[in-house]
Scaffold this motif. Structure first.
Motif, PDB file in Angstrom:
ATOM      1  N   ASN A 194     -25.039 -24.410  -9.249  1.00 58.06           N
ATOM      2  CA  ASN A 194     -26.064 -24.800  -8.280  1.00 58.06           C
ATOM      3  C   ASN A 194     -25.869 -24.126  -6.916  1.00 58.06           C
ATOM      4  OD1 ASN A 194     -27.587 -26.452  -9.923  1.00 58.06           O
ATOM      5  ND2 ASN A 194     -26.415 -28.298  -9.435  1.00 58.06           N
ATOM      6  N   ALA A 195     -24.867 -23.263  -6.809  1.00 55.06           N
ATOM      7  CA  ALA A 195     -24.615 -22.557  -5.548  1.00 55.06           C
ATOM      8  C   ALA A 195     -25.803 -21.651  -5.218  1.00 55.06           C
ATOM      9  CB  ALA A 195     -23.335 -21.737  -5.660  1.00 55.06           C
ATOM     10  N   PRO A 196     -26.046 -21.397  -3.941  1.00 54.63           N
ATOM     11  CA  PRO A 196     -27.215 -20.585  -3.556  1.00 54.63           C
ATOM     12  C   PRO A 196     -27.074 -19.106  -3.876  1.00 54.63           C
ATOM     13  CG  PRO A 196     -25.945 -21.218  -1.618  1.00 54.63           C
ATOM     14  CD  PRO A 196     -25.358 -21.964  -2.763  1.00 54.63           C
ATOM     15  N   THR A 197     -25.817 -18.591  -3.887  1.00 54.05           N
ATOM     16  CA  THR A 197     -25.603 -17.170  -4.149  1.00 54.05           C
ATOM     17  C   THR A 197     -24.433 -16.989  -5.106  1.00 54.05           C
ATOM     18  OG1 THR A 197     -24.034 -16.906  -2.313  1.00 54.05           O
ATOM     19  CG2 THR A 197     -26.394 -16.602  -1.822  1.00 54.05           C
ATOM     20  N   LYS A 198     -24.313 -15.764  -5.627  1.00 58.57           N
ATOM     21  CA  LYS A 198     -23.220 -15.449  -6.533  1.00 58.57           C
ATOM     22  C   LYS A 198     -21.875 -15.514  -5.810  1.00 58.57           C
ATOM     23  CE  LYS A 198     -22.022 -12.046 -10.097  1.00 58.57           C
ATOM     24  NZ  LYS A 198     -22.485 -10.818 -10.790  1.00 58.57           N
ATOM     25  N   GLU A 199     -21.859 -15.083  -4.571  1.00 61.84           N
ATOM     26  CA  GLU A 199     -20.618 -15.112  -3.796  1.00 61.84           C
ATOM     27  C   GLU A 199     -20.165 -16.546  -3.555  1.00 61.84           C
ATOM     28  OE1 GLU A 199     -23.326 -13.376  -3.018  1.00 61.84           O
ATOM     29  OE2 GLU A 199     -22.571 -11.375  -3.583  1.00 61.84           O
ATOM     30  N   SER A 200     -21.117 -17.393  -3.220  1.00 60.85           N
ATOM     31  CA  SER A 200     -20.801 -18.808  -3.017  1.00 60.85           C
ATOM     32  C   SER A 200     -20.314 -19.447  -4.313  1.00 60.85           C
ATOM     33  CB  SER A 200     -22.033 -19.545  -2.490  1.00 60.85           C
ATOM     34  OG  SER A 200     -21.779 -20.918  -2.360  1.00 60.85           O
ATOM     35  N   ALA A 201     -20.924 -19.062  -5.435  1.00 58.09           N
ATOM     36  CA  ALA A 201     -20.511 -19.597  -6.739  1.00 58.09           C
ATOM     37  C   ALA A 201     -19.072 -19.195  -7.049  1.00 58.09           C
ATOM     38  CB  ALA A 201     -21.451 -19.094  -7.823  1.00 58.09           C
ATOM     39  N   ALA A 202     -18.696 -17.960  -6.674  1.00 54.60           N
ATOM     40  CA  ALA A 202     -17.318 -17.499  -6.918  1.00 54.60           C
ATOM     41  C   ALA A 202     -16.318 -18.339  -6.136  1.00 54.60           C
ATOM     42  CB  ALA A 202     -17.198 -16.029  -6.550  1.00 54.60           C
ATOM     43  N   LEU A 203     -16.669 -18.699  -4.891  1.00 58.84           N
ATOM     44  CA  LEU A 203     -15.794 -19.555  -4.092  1.00 58.84           C
ATOM     45  C   LEU A 203     -15.681 -20.949  -4.705  1.00 58.84           C
ATOM     46  CD1 LEU A 203     -16.995 -18.559  -0.485  1.00 58.84           C
ATOM     47  CD2 LEU A 203     -14.889 -17.848  -1.651  1.00 58.84           C
ATOM     48  N   LYS A 204     -16.799 -21.456  -5.228  1.00 57.84           N
ATOM     49  CA  LYS A 204     -16.775 -22.767  -5.876  1.00 57.84           C
ATOM     50  C   LYS A 204     -15.902 -22.726  -7.128  1.00 57.84           C
ATOM     51  CE  LYS A 204     -19.722 -24.813  -3.090  1.00 57.84           C
ATOM     52  NZ  LYS A 204     -19.309 -25.924  -2.189  1.00 57.84           N
ATOM     53  N   LEU A 205     -15.928 -21.594  -7.849  1.00 60.26           N
ATOM     54  CA  LEU A 205     -15.077 -21.462  -9.041  1.00 60.26           C
ATOM     55  C   LEU A 205     -13.597 -21.447  -8.652  1.00 60.26           C
ATOM     56  CD1 LEU A 205     -14.772 -21.043 -12.096  1.00 60.26           C
ATOM     57  CD2 LEU A 205     -15.024 -18.578 -11.706  1.00 60.26           C
ATOM     58  N   ASP A 206     -13.276 -20.784  -7.545  1.00 62.35           N
ATOM     59  CA  ASP A 206     -11.886 -20.789  -7.068  1.00 62.35           C
ATOM     60  C   ASP A 206     -11.421 -22.209  -6.754  1.00 62.35           C
ATOM     61  OD1 ASP A 206     -11.761 -18.045  -7.295  1.00 62.35           O
ATOM     62  OD2 ASP A 206     -12.302 -17.670  -5.197  1.00 62.35           O
ATOM     63  N   ALA A 207     -12.274 -22.958  -6.068  1.00 58.85           N
ATOM     64  CA  ALA A 207     -11.934 -24.344  -5.743  1.00 58.85           C
ATOM     65  C   ALA A 207     -11.811 -25.182  -7.019  1.00 58.85           C
ATOM     66  CB  ALA A 207     -12.999 -24.931  -4.817  1.00 58.85           C
ATOM     67  N   PHE A 208     -12.688 -24.905  -7.965  1.00 59.80           N
ATOM     68  CA  PHE A 208     -12.650 -25.621  -9.246  1.00 59.80           C
ATOM     69  C   PHE A 208     -11.336 -25.338  -9.974  1.00 59.80           C
ATOM     70  CE2 PHE A 208     -13.638 -25.954 -13.800  1.00 59.80           C
ATOM     71  CZ  PHE A 208     -14.217 -27.205 -13.865  1.00 59.80           C
ATOM     72  N   GLU A 209     -10.906 -24.072  -9.938  1.00 60.56           N
ATOM     73  CA  GLU A 209      -9.662 -23.703 -10.612  1.00 60.56           C
ATOM     74  C   GLU A 209      -8.453 -24.357  -9.944  1.00 60.56           C
ATOM     75  OE1 GLU A 209      -7.465 -19.729 -12.397  1.00 60.56           O
ATOM     76  OE2 GLU A 209      -8.998 -19.507 -10.847  1.00 60.56           O
ATOM     77  N   GLN A 210      -8.455 -24.446  -8.624  1.00 59.69           N
ATOM     78  CA  GLN A 210      -7.353 -25.099  -7.930  1.00 59.69           C
ATOM     79  C   GLN A 210      -7.223 -26.563  -8.341  1.00 59.69           C
ATOM     80  OE1 GLN A 210      -7.892 -24.569  -3.716  1.00 59.69           O
ATOM     81  NE2 GLN A 210      -7.447 -22.367  -3.764  1.00 59.69           N
ATOM     82  N   LYS A 211      -8.354 -27.209  -8.600  1.00 64.13           N
ATOM     83  CA  LYS A 211      -8.332 -28.629  -8.953  1.00 64.13           C
ATOM     84  C   LYS A 211      -7.998 -28.853 -10.421  1.00 64.13           C
ATOM     85  CE  LYS A 211     -11.222 -32.802  -8.827  1.00 64.13           C
ATOM     86  NZ  LYS A 211     -12.505 -33.390  -8.360  1.00 64.13           N
ATOM     87  N   TRP A 212      -8.573 -28.033 -11.304  1.00 63.01           N
ATOM     88  CA  TRP A 212      -8.471 -28.306 -12.740  1.00 63.01           C
ATOM     89  C   TRP A 212      -7.659 -27.260 -13.516  1.00 63.01           C
ATOM     90  CZ3 TRP A 212     -10.163 -32.955 -14.195  1.00 63.01           C
ATOM     91  CH2 TRP A 212     -11.158 -33.588 -13.438  1.00 63.01           C
ATOM     92  N   GLY A 213      -7.339 -26.141 -12.903  1.00 65.44           N
ATOM     93  CA  GLY A 213      -6.706 -25.052 -13.634  1.00 65.44           C
ATOM     94  C   GLY A 213      -5.375 -25.418 -14.262  1.00 65.44           C
ATOM     95  N   GLY A 214      -4.589 -26.235 -13.575  1.00 67.31           N
ATOM     96  CA  GLY A 214      -3.297 -26.616 -14.139  1.00 67.31           C
ATOM     97  C   GLY A 214      -3.432 -27.462 -15.375  1.00 67.31           C
ATOM     98  N   LYS A 215      -4.460 -28.278 -15.435  1.00 61.10           N
ATOM     99  CA  LYS A 215      -4.646 -29.200 -16.558  1.00 61.10           C
ATOM    100  C   LYS A 215      -5.438 -28.576 -17.705  1.00 61.10           C
ATOM    101  CE  LYS A 215      -5.135 -34.181 -16.759  1.00 61.10           C
ATOM    102  NZ  LYS A 215      -5.596 -35.382 -16.013  1.00 61.10           N
ATOM    103  N   TYR A 216      -6.466 -27.788 -17.368  1.00 54.35           N
ATOM    104  CA  TYR A 216      -7.330 -27.199 -18.399  1.00 54.35           C
ATOM    105  C   TYR A 216      -7.474 -25.697 -18.165  1.00 54.35           C
ATOM    106  CZ  TYR A 216      -8.527 -32.148 -18.797  1.00 54.35           C
ATOM    107  OH  TYR A 216      -8.465 -33.522 -18.924  1.00 54.35           O
ATOM    108  N   PRO A 217      -6.422 -24.936 -18.354  1.00 57.28           N
ATOM    109  CA  PRO A 217      -6.470 -23.496 -18.056  1.00 57.28           C
ATOM    110  C   PRO A 217      -7.435 -22.732 -18.959  1.00 57.28           C
ATOM    111  CG  PRO A 217      -4.438 -24.059 -19.205  1.00 57.28           C
ATOM    112  CD  PRO A 217      -5.094 -25.354 -18.842  1.00 57.28           C
ATOM    113  N   TYR A 218      -7.583 -23.139 -20.221  1.00 59.88           N
ATOM    114  CA  TYR A 218      -8.450 -22.395 -21.143  1.00 59.88           C
ATOM    115  C   TYR A 218      -9.912 -22.503 -20.714  1.00 59.88           C
ATOM    116  CZ  TYR A 218     -10.162 -20.257 -25.403  1.00 59.88           C
ATOM    117  OH  TYR A 218     -10.750 -19.403 -26.290  1.00 59.88           O
ATOM    118  N   ALA A 219     -10.324 -23.681 -20.230  1.00 61.24           N
ATOM    119  CA  ALA A 219     -11.709 -23.863 -19.778  1.00 61.24           C
ATOM    120  C   ALA A 219     -12.003 -22.938 -18.600  1.00 61.24           C
ATOM    121  CB  ALA A 219     -11.946 -25.316 -19.390  1.00 61.24           C
TER     122      ALA A 219
END
Length: 401
Positions: free
Chosen positions: A283-308
């Protein structure tokens, strides 16, 4: 058509006491009208009316009549068909060797398309319409669909489609004594008028990118030279298959499929929070913003669900292709919901078939279901004028108006 007043007079209508009597009258009336039309055809064939002296020594004349049983949506009737001495009369309204009206064949095919079995159709025709059709006669009618399906599958296509959605739907089919899963590959194209159309169906075993290569090659052989955007699930190798046949196509992977696949690795109690965080990405407005949201998502969930997380990284370019387009186009290309809705409607039409005896029976059923569904696809997609102008701006060197 004007109805004579005498036909609707109180005196005439008073003879009917029940709806059944009215139906019988209409059946008899239909038969009598057909007989009069046949007499008119015979007049035109011979060149003179019945009992006219112009027929004397004309070389051909009437030669009595013969009874013929016909089946129409009014029921079964026996009519008298005139014949000539030279046997040259070819009636049009009730052709030779035809006992069923076109409306009956359409009715049978319509019932079959809606999932009724041959035996169910036989019972329905007898009980509701008073028409006796054997199962073999019904099979002959429905088998005509096979040729129509072949012609439809091989018809020429337009040279360019703005969007093509692709997906597979699985059915059970009997094959060499066993019931196996087979995939019906479907493509829905959006043409330059904004109208959706099913481009074809292909039957194979389990869905694979290599089979999709053959499907796309078939589309090209039938005249498709360019596809602007493709929308697919995240089947492994699908993008490579598309690029091999249509190298200029923009490939978009369905975001909804990606979310479903990601959630397979998440425990139930955390799925709601997990999917809520995923929404921030697409739902991010731009691709660049979406990439930042993915980084934040990985920081929160990456340790628990790395494959996702890794799945999003691997498919990132195809998952975010929709960000290159205006919002109106994004809404129709970020997901395969359009073709999944088609699949759901096909399931509705075929739900009475637990399995199919062979591939031909499956093709026939799916083709009839698609034909029924496409009857409603007569208008351009919503907001088409704006969307088409956006396509013209983005692909001005490729779209031929």
């Amino acid at each position: 058509m004007d109805i004579p007043k005498d036909l609707l007079s109180k005196e005439f209508l008073s003879q009917f006491k029940t709806e059944e009597e009215v139906s019988k009258f209409l059946t008899d009336l239909h038969a009598r009208v057909l007989e009069q039309m046949l007499e008119g055809e015979m007049d035109a064939h011979l060149g003179y009316e019945k009992h006219s002296p112009e027929g004397n020594n004309s070389g051909n004349s009437r030669n009595g009549k013969y009874p013929k049983k016909i089946q129409t949506h009014y029921g079964e009737s026996v009519i008298d068909v005139p014949r000539d001495r030279q046997g040259e009369f070819e009636p049009t309204v009730v052709p030779k060797h035809h006992s069923r009206g076109l409306s009956i064949e359409k009715l049978v095919i319509s019932l079959y398309a809606k999932g009724m079995s041959v035996s169910d159709i036989e019972e329905e025709m007898k009980e509701i319409y008073g028409i006796t059709l054997s199962t073999s006669a019904i099979s002959i009618i429905t088998n005509k669909v096979t040729q129509a399906a072949i012609e439809w599958q091989n018809r020429p296509l337009e040279s360019q489609y703005l969007i093509v959605w692709m997906d597979g739907i699985v059915f059970k089919v009997r094959d060499q004594g066993k019931v196996v899963n087979k995939t019906v590959y479907l493509c829905v194209g959006l043409n330059r008028e904004g109208i959706k159309e099913v481009l074809g169906m292909w039957i194979g075993r389990n869905e694979s990118s290599s089979y999709w290569t053959g499907v796309l090659t078939d589309l090209k052989a039938r005249g498709v030279n360019d596809i602007l955007i493709t929308v697919t699930d995240n089947l492994n190798g699908f993008t490579d298959s598309i690029k091999a046949v249509f190298p200029e196509a923009t490939t978009q992977i369905c975001v909804v499929h990606q979310i479903r696949n990601s959630c397979r690795y998440v425990v139930w109690k955390e799925k709601k929070e997990f999917t809520g965080d995923l929404k921030n990405i697409y739902n991010a407005p731009t691709k660049e913003s979406a990439a930042l949201k993915l980084d934040a998502f990985e920081q929160k969930w990456g340790g628990k669900y790395p494959y996702a997380i890794r799945s999003w990284r691997v498919n990132w370019d195809e998952l975010t292709a929709f960000f290159d387009f205006p919002v109106e186009i994004r809404k129709i290309i970020y997901t395969t919901n359009l073709i999944e809705n088609l699949n759901g409607k096909i399931r509705k039409y075929t739900k009475n078939k637990l399995s199919f005896p062979n591939d031909d029976a499956l093709k026939k059923a799916v083709y009839l279901a698609v034909s029924e569904i496409e009857k409603k696809w007569t208008q351009p997609i919503w907001n088409w004028g704006l969307i088409f102008n956006q396509f013209l701006t983005i692909f001005e060197n490729r779209i031929q108006v």
